[in-house]
Structure formats: structure tokens, C-alpha cells
Design a protein around this motif. Structure first.
Motif, PDB file in Angstrom:
ATOM      1  N   ASP A 247       0.805  -1.220   0.000  1.00  0.00           N
ATOM      2  CA  ASP A 247       0.000   0.000   0.000  1.00  0.00           C
ATOM      3  C   ASP A 247       0.839   1.271   0.000  1.00  0.00           C
ATOM      4  O   ASP A 247       0.327   2.347  -0.333  1.00  0.00           O
ATOM      5  CB  ASP A 247      -0.930   0.001   1.217  1.00  0.00           C
ATOM      6  N   ASP A 248       2.117   1.178   0.380  1.00  0.00           N
ATOM      7  CA  ASP A 248       2.964   2.367   0.317  1.00  0.00           C
ATOM      8  C   ASP A 248       3.299   2.732  -1.123  1.00  0.00           C
ATOM      9  O   ASP A 248       3.638   3.884  -1.417  1.00  0.00           O
ATOM     10  CB  ASP A 248       4.250   2.148   1.115  1.00  0.00           C
ATOM     11  N   VAL A 249       3.181   1.756  -2.025  1.00  0.00           N
ATOM     12  CA  VAL A 249       3.447   1.987  -3.448  1.00  0.00           C
ATOM     13  C   VAL A 249       2.137   2.082  -4.226  1.00  0.00           C
ATOM     14  O   VAL A 249       1.950   2.985  -5.045  1.00  0.00           O
ATOM     15  CB  VAL A 249       4.331   0.862  -4.021  1.00  0.00           C
ATOM     16  N   ILE A 250       1.216   1.147  -3.980  1.00  0.00           N
ATOM     17  CA  ILE A 250      -0.088   1.147  -4.647  1.00  0.00           C
ATOM     18  C   ILE A 250      -1.074   1.840  -3.714  1.00  0.00           C
ATOM     19  O   ILE A 250      -1.580   1.236  -2.762  1.00  0.00           O
ATOM     20  CB  ILE A 250      -0.545  -0.284  -4.972  1.00  0.00           C
ATOM     21  N   THR A 251      -1.346   3.092  -3.980  1.00  0.00           N
ATOM     22  CA  THR A 251      -2.091   3.924  -3.038  1.00  0.00           C
ATOM     23  C   THR A 251      -3.578   4.009  -3.355  1.00  0.00           C
ATOM     24  O   THR A 251      -4.312   4.706  -2.655  1.00  0.00           O
ATOM     25  CB  THR A 251      -1.494   5.338  -3.015  1.00  0.00           C
ATOM     26  N   THR A 252      -4.051   3.315  -4.383  1.00  0.00           N
ATOM     27  CA  THR A 252      -5.469   3.326  -4.738  1.00  0.00           C
ATOM     28  C   THR A 252      -6.139   2.041  -4.254  1.00  0.00           C
ATOM     29  O   THR A 252      -5.465   1.070  -3.883  1.00  0.00           O
ATOM     30  CB  THR A 252      -5.640   3.444  -6.259  1.00  0.00           C
ATOM     31  N   ASP A 253      -7.475   2.018  -4.282  1.00  0.00           N
ATOM     32  CA  ASP A 253      -8.205   0.811  -3.878  1.00  0.00           C
ATOM     33  C   ASP A 253      -7.906  -0.355  -4.814  1.00  0.00           C
ATOM     34  O   ASP A 253      -7.833  -1.508  -4.384  1.00  0.00           O
ATOM     35  CB  ASP A 253      -9.712   1.083  -3.856  1.00  0.00           C
ATOM     36  N   ASP A 254      -7.778  -0.061  -6.092  1.00  0.00           N
ATOM     37  CA  ASP A 254      -7.460  -1.106  -7.067  1.00  0.00           C
ATOM     38  C   ASP A 254      -5.993  -1.494  -6.920  1.00  0.00           C
ATOM     39  O   ASP A 254      -5.101  -0.652  -7.070  1.00  0.00           O
ATOM     40  CB  ASP A 254      -7.733  -0.594  -8.485  1.00  0.00           C
ATOM     41  N   LYS A 255      -5.715  -2.757  -6.641  1.00  0.00           N
ATOM     42  CA  LYS A 255      -4.349  -3.214  -6.382  1.00  0.00           C
ATOM     43  C   LYS A 255      -3.729  -3.945  -7.573  1.00  0.00           C
ATOM     44  O   LYS A 255      -2.581  -4.377  -7.495  1.00  0.00           O
ATOM     45  CB  LYS A 255      -4.332  -4.137  -5.159  1.00  0.00           C
ATOM     46  N   GLU A 256      -4.462  -4.113  -8.652  1.00  0.00           N
ATOM     47  CA  GLU A 256      -3.938  -4.768  -9.852  1.00  0.00           C
ATOM     48  C   GLU A 256      -3.360  -3.676 -10.754  1.00  0.00           C
ATOM     49  O   GLU A 256      -4.104  -2.877 -11.329  1.00  0.00           O
ATOM     50  CB  GLU A 256      -5.047  -5.539 -10.564  1.00  0.00           C
ATOM     51  N   LYS A 257      -2.036  -3.641 -10.890  1.00  0.00           N
ATOM     52  CA  LYS A 257      -1.372  -2.521 -11.552  1.00  0.00           C
ATOM     53  C   LYS A 257      -0.309  -3.003 -12.534  1.00  0.00           C
ATOM     54  O   LYS A 257       0.230  -4.100 -12.415  1.00  0.00           O
ATOM     55  CB  LYS A 257      -0.696  -1.615 -10.513  1.00  0.00           C
TER      56      LYS A 257
END
Length: 394
Positions: A247-257
Motif C-alpha cells: 500500500d505504500d506503493v499502490i495507493t489506490t483501492d485497485d491493487k492490480e497494476k
């Protein structure tokens, strides 16, 4: 009924139906005036960035209008500015037309050897832009190419990456990483390959690379990552320190990036590749077993992160084939399943009169409006916002 986990692939390329009209597409279907498919060009999705193919990756060319003679063999060729040169047919693809007069042939994106020029900065014709090369279909010949089949099939591909990357976790090849999973130093490796009509690990002689991981929000380095590496001479990029896309890198609700690995020649940064590194969920799915057309069943499982915790901003969807297209069968969520990520679709009743079709069904996550999310709309069931994780047959 056979269940299969889908290895997510990210595919992007530029295609032209003439040397003057460039069409941006993930999967291009050329149609006649009545909307009937004539031919299709797609790729295996191995890491191209938008509008760029990678030397050595695999494309699939299909003729789907029953126009060929059964058992005739074919090759693809590329115009290198002076002559048509045969492209390498991929292993396992015989290039033969089937009994219906259709063709599916896998071949490799050309590189410096076939084009006799830098594939990214040179071009195949004065009317094209840098990195654009025309390909066409030819009759098979044991050496070189036979007769050209149709002058009208003149497809322009866009090459933008010189080096192909393959990803490994603990020695096993993977095509994505898992959200919030810790990868200790040495666990994850990106191997760098050069295409010379075969893939060669760029590990000896004059090869020396620098590498960095780019964020899903754009072409900027990951915040506080320290993942840059210089003077890679063994052809293997090993990020350090330990790596976790949490979460420190993926800051949105959607975690598929979609993240990216950018590698470039240490002495000449213009010799480079930017290759997609998808980060997805750990989907645990219980597929229906032993079911046949007419049975009733559910699809159950859990959406998890790399630490085993539930992830639940998504809808879980099931699609099935119907009349040459795909239809939504059931949806669970978002918000209707547990915070531990466990989901269970309502009962699915197959058989005549229910609006479903027999064949390959797909299960995956669905969300819209997300930034940096992998676009899987080029893969069945061809739905924007849907990422298929598993398929099974009914």
C-alpha cells in the motif's frame, strides 16, 4: 470439466492495414465490408509497452475466411527496405492451413539480424515512421520465401523495444508478481535477452545494462525504492533491497497494476526496452468439477494479497460464450462478499433456455475507472475492466 489458471498477459501493438494507415490496437481483426473477419493479428503479450513490440516476442497471424488450401504451408516475411526477408516461425507452429482453409501461424518479431538495421530507429519504407516495418504472408519455401499470397495483406508493426525480458521467482518463470508479497533479495530476477533469430541471454562480451523499475502512475521511478541497478553484465537484473508492492506503493483501492522495468545499454541509453511488469492478486478459486451442460453449480474462492489477507474492492465476474460472443453469467460484489476476500456466486443453472452457452467460461475481477490497471480486453471474453484469472469448460 477441466479448470485452468490463466497466466495474465499484457499485449499491446500497433497494426496497419496499409502502409499509410496506422491502427492502434491490442488485437486487430480485419473485416470485409459485411463485417466478416478476414484475418487477425495478436501477440503473446510478453511485456510490450503501449505502441511498442519487442524484438523476439511471438505474434500470431490468423487467416479466418476459409480462403486457403488444406495443408498448404506458409511463412511471414518482413520488408527490410531492400527485400522481403523470412521471419522466424515459432517452435511448434507448422504454418499449415487447416481443413477449413484457415491458418494460425506463430512467428517472432524481427530484430537487427532480419532487418539489417536498428529495429527501433530505422524503418522499412520512406512513408513509415521510426520502428515501423511491413510484414506480409508468403507461400512456404525451404529457404527464403515463396510467392507472396496477397499484395493487399500489408501489415505495419511498430517495434519499440530491443531487449526481451523474462521474469523469474525462485527460479520459476512467471508473468506477474503478487500484490503485497515480499520478494527477498535474489528471489525475483529479470533476465535480459537479445534476439538474433533466437533468444540469447545478454550476458557476455560487450553487454552491460542499467535498469530501474517505473511506477504504474507514469514513467517515473518507484518512490523510495532504491531498485536501480547499474553495470549488469550477467544479463540478470536482481532488484535490491527486498521488494514488495504494497500500500505504500499502490495507493489506490485497485491493487492490480502495471509497473515497468526499463533497461538500457550502459554506454548508449538509446538502446533500451521498457517492459510491463504486472502486479496482480493471489486468487484462490474452487472450480466446478465434473459438471456437464444442464447442471447447476457455484463458483467460489477468495481474492487475497501476498500475505493471505482479503482484498475486496472488486466484483468477481463469470462469463460464458454465447452466439460467437460472451455474456455475463454472474457477479459477486463489490461489497457483497466478506472482508476476508471470500466470494461465492449465486447458483448458475446451465442448459437450454437460460441464456448461457457451452464452451470455455472465464472467472476474474472487474473494476472500472482505475489508474494503471492492466488492460485485458484483448483476451477472451474481451471485456474492458475485466481481468480473467481462471477458465473452465462446461
Amino acid at each position: 470439466m477441466i479448470g485452468k489458471k490463466i497466466l495474465a498477459t499484457i499485449i499491446v501493438f500497433v497494426l496497419a492495414i496499409s502502409t499509410m494507415t496506422i491502427v492502434g490496437a491490442d488485437r486487430h481483426v480485419e473485416e470485409d465490408g459485411s463485417g466478416n473477419a478476414l484475418w487477425i493479428l495478436s501477440n503473446d503479450g510478453f511485456g510490450s509497452q503501449a505502441l511498442n513490440l519487442t524484438c523476439g516476442e511471438t505474434l500470431t497471424f490468423q487467416i479466418v475466411n476459409n480462403s486457403l488450401t488444406y495443408n498448404d504451408r506458409f511463412k511471414l516475411g518482413v520488408w527490410n527496405g531492400a527485400d522481403w526477408v523470412a521471419l522466424k516461425t515459432a517452435s511448434g507452429s507448422d504454418g499449415k492451413a487447416d481443413r477449413w482453409g484457415d491458418l494460425s501461424i506463430d512467428f517472432h518479431v524481427p530484430g537487427w539480424t532480419e532487418l539489417d538495421a536498428n529495429p527501433v530507429t530505422a524503418k522499412g519504407d520512406d512513408g513509415l515512421n521510426a520502428g515501423q516495418w511491413n510484414i506480409s504472408l508468403f507461400k512456404y519455401a525451404s529457404t527464403g520465401l515463396g510467392d507472396r499470397v496477397w499484395d493487399s495483406v500489408n501489415i505495419t508493426i511498430q517495434i519499440g523495444n530491443l531487449y526481451l525480458l523474462k521474469f523469474f521467482v525462485s527460479g520459476q518463470e512467471v508473468d506477474h508478481l503478487i500484490y503485497n508479497k515480499l520478494y527477498t533479495v535474489g528471489t525475483f530476477e529479470a533476465k535480459i535477452y537479445n534476439w538474433t533469430t533466437s533468444l540469447i541471454l545478454a550476458s557476455a562480451g560487450s553487454y552491460s545494462f542499467d535498469a530501474v523499475i517505473l511506477n504504474y502512475t507514469g514513467n517515473n521511478n518507484l518512490p523510495n525504492s532504491g531498485y536501480a541497478e547499474t553495470t549488469i553484465t550477467d544479463g540478470i537484473y536482481t532488484p535490491s533491497p527486498a521488494m514488495k508492492f504494497g500500500d505504500d506503493v499502490i495507493t489506490t483501492d485497485d491493487k492490480e497494476k502495471l509497473f515497468w522495468i526499463h533497461v538500457y545499454d550502459s554506454a548508449n541509453a538509446s538502446l533500451n526496452s521498457t517492459i510491463a511488469l504486472p502486479v496482480l492478486l493471489d486468487v484462490d478459486l474452487t472450480l466446478p468439477s465434473g459438471k456437464v451442460w444442464g447442471d447447476t453449480f457455484k463458483v467460489e474462492g477468495a481474492l487475497l494479497d501476498g500475505a493471505g489477507a482479503g482484498v475486496n474492492p472488486y466484483a468477481v465476474r463469470v462469463y460464458c460464450p454465447v452466439d460467437g460472443d460472451y455474456a455475463l453469467v454472474r457477479e459477486d460484489g463489490p461489497g457483497s462478499y466478506d472482508t476476508d476476500g471470500v466470494f461465492s456466486t449465486p447458483n448458475i443453472v446451465t442448459g437450454s433456455g437460460n441464456g448461457f452457452g457451452a464452451g470455455t467460461w472465464y472467472v476474474g475481477t472487474y473494476i472500472t475507472g482505475a489508474t494503471g490497471r492492466p488492460d485485458m480486453s484483448h483476451e477472451p471474453p474481451y471485456v474492458a475492466g475485466f481481468i480473467p484469472y481462471y477458465s473452465f469448460t462446461v
